[in-house]
Design an enzyme around this catalytic site. Structure first.
Site, PDB file in Angstrom:
ATOM      1  N   HIS A 491       0.823  -1.127   0.128  1.00 23.93           N
ATOM      2  CA  HIS A 491       0.068  -0.192  -0.040  1.00 23.93           C
ATOM      3  C   HIS A 491       1.350   1.300  -0.355  1.00 23.93           C
ATOM      4  CE1 HIS A 491      -3.985   1.817  -0.148  1.00 23.93           C
ATOM      5  NE2 HIS A 491      -4.400   1.850   0.719  1.00 23.93           N
ATOM      6  N   ASP A 495      -2.326   2.752  -4.713  1.00 26.45           N
ATOM      7  CA  ASP A 495      -3.592   2.524  -3.376  1.00 26.45           C
ATOM      8  C   ASP A 495      -4.570   1.548  -4.330  1.00 26.45           C
ATOM      9  OD1 ASP A 495      -2.161   4.266  -2.919  1.00 26.45           O
ATOM     10  OD2 ASP A 495      -3.221   5.860  -4.903  1.00 26.45           O
TER      11      ASP A 495
END
Length: 520
Positions: A491, A495
């Site tokens: 992450h 995204d």
């Protein structure tokens, strides 16, 4: 002086830890003789001597962290070390695939030990060369015990590494003296395993031509399959083969692991019952409660270290979806026979998933990227890692430039890597440079799981079991072959939108494989 420096460690690897020094200051060394071993987060790297001479100074001690091209040690070249010092050392370090024997050295300084060996002296049984990038092994099984009479080239023990099993033969006839490394002990390449009382009364009392009872080997042969390699017996049990199905190519017809593999590939018919395993003596590590303590293999230690590093470093998150496999299965069933006839390889599911991922990675390039310090490195190619389970642990061979390959080339490449992984013949280069990984837990029956990233990659796709489930299709309930997909991603650079988009594109390509042909 000749400098010994840290070699190139591999793509995206900038430092290593000095694990072991095989030599100490003052020792004579030959060109390309192993000096030390370095450990990185990916592989183990052996550092050979760049010149013959004497190891003058060790600059980086065991446990120190060193960068690429850092100074490890200095070597005084042969001209400075003196011929009388280096010559005997060169002879005593003579190694062959069959082991080590000081009785082969002709130099004057060793002549005393040579004569002693001929008259019944001790000969060292050494750890043979273990293979490229392999520096240590575990003693698996001793076929002989102290005091047993052995013939030249008769198998003494078997060593196990993270890649292959290595058998150690007797360097010459005699009596097995002291066993220095017991079953379960870890040994390094070139280390001493045991001593052999060569020649003497043991050898003379059992002439090779007439001896009808060289007891040790005869008893072993009478014991049925006890002389077969343990790795071969284990594989025969897995394949459902008996010793009668396999032609042994080892000494005295001994069955080796390669023989079992050939028999399995040749379509040997399994017997009704698999061969019974040889009874195992209780391990010293077992206690009264039935527990057993077994040291982790080097491969398992590396896997554990890398998986924990992935959890500690990356901001891992997993997103899920499901795919209707009807389209892929219909297309595969329609063309699989023609495909195999033309290309000589079966049409599997992995080529569809590889193609679908390559297609999706072009649209979502951050999933095919990695973090290097404060930079994000985007890869404009796809080196696809395919996770493969082996008896010793999970390995990830890499299919290079998979985005430029056809279905047939992908299937052939995956098949070749799978065979190499099964046989323990994957090289360091075969497992480096991957940009994305696919892991198929479905072959083991997994319905859903969250795969762990393979650093420094930023994405890994988890495939699962295909299971028929009731689905609503155009307002009607139909039974469809469904598979859950899982994408674990970093992450920090990917995204949620990018991860979900990637997985949706994979789903769309698999549910309508024609999209792959039209690049949609």
């Amino acid at each position: 002086m000749t400098e010994v420096r840290v070699p190139t460690l591999g793509e995206s690897v900038s430092e290593a830890t000095v694990a072991s020094w095989f030599k100490k200051p003052g020792d004579s060394v030959e060109v390309d003789e192993m000096l030390c071993e370095l450990e990185t987060d990916k592989v183990t790297v052996e550092v050979p001597s760049p010149a013959a001479g004497e190891l003058a100074e060790i600059v980086a001690a065991e446990g120190e962290t060193v960068g690429v091209d850092a100074l490890l040690a200095n070597i005084a070249e042969a001209g400075n070390a003196g011929p009388e010092e280096t010559k005997p050392k060169a002879s005593t370090e003579k190694k062959t695939q069959d082991g080590y024997s000081g009785a082969d050295t002709p130099e004057p300084e060793e002549s005393g030990s040579t004569e002693t060996a001929k008259g019944g002296g001790e000969v060292d049984v050494m750890v043979p060369t273990l293979g490229e990038s392999v520096s240590e092994a575990t003693v698996g099984t001793w076929y002989k015990k102290e005091g047993d009479t052995v013939e030249a080239d008769e198998m003494l023990c078997e060593l196990e590494t993270d890649k292959v099993s290595v058998e150690v033969p007797a360097p010459q006839a005699g009596t097995l003296g002291k066993i220095l490394k017991a079953e379960g002990d870890t040994v390094e390449a070139g280390g001493k395993l045991a001593t052999l009382l060569a020649g003497g009364a043991a050898a003379s009392s059992a002439p090779k031509d007439d001896a009808p009872e060289p007891s040790a080997s005869s008893d072993a042969k009478d014991g049925g399959d006890t002389e077969d390699a343990p790795s071969a017996k284990k594989l025969m049990a897995e394949k459902g083969l008996s010793p009668d199905d396999v032609t042994g190519t080892g000494k005295d017809g001994r069955i080796m692991k390669e023989d079992v593999l050939k028999a399995a590939e040749g379509g040997a018919k399994p017997k009704a019952e698999a061969p019974k395993p040889t009874p195992r003596a209780p391990s010293p590590a077992e206690d009264a409660d039935g527990e057993e303590r077994v040291k982790m293999t080097r491969l398992r230690q590396t896997i554990a270290k890398r998986l924990k590093e992935a959890q500690n470093t990356a901001a891992m998150l997993t997103t899920y979806n499901e795919v209707d496999m009807t389209g892929v299965m219909e297309l595969r069933n329609e063309y699989k026979d023609l495909f195999q006839k033309k290309h000589g390889v079966k049409l599997g599911f992995m080529s569809f998933f590889t193609k679908a991922c390559c297609h999706a990675l072009k649209e979502v390039p951050e999933v095919n990227a990695e973090i290097d310090g404060t930079d994000v490195v985007y890869k404009h190619f796809v080196h696809m890692g395919i996770a493969v389970g082996t008896p010793t642990g999970l390995v990830v061979p890499v299919i290079r430039n998979a985005d430029d390959m056809s279905f047939a080339t992908i299937e052939k490449s995956i098949n070749e890597m799978g065979v190499k992984a099964r046989d323990g013949k994957l090289s360091m280069a075969d497992m480096q440079g991957g940009t994305f990984t696919i892991s198929n837990g479905g072959v083991y029956g997994s319905l859903m799981s969250s795969p762990i990233l393979n650093p420094p990659q930023s994405g890994i796709l988890g495939m699962h079991k295909i299971q028929e489930r009731p689905m609503v299709v155009n307002g009607k309930i139909e039974i469809r072959p469904m598979m859950y997909l899982a994408l674990s991603y970093d992450h920090r650079i990917v995204d949620g939108k990018g991860a979900v988009t990637f997985l949706v594109r994979v789903k769309e390509a698999l549910e309508d494989p024609r999209r792959l042909l039209m690049d949609l």
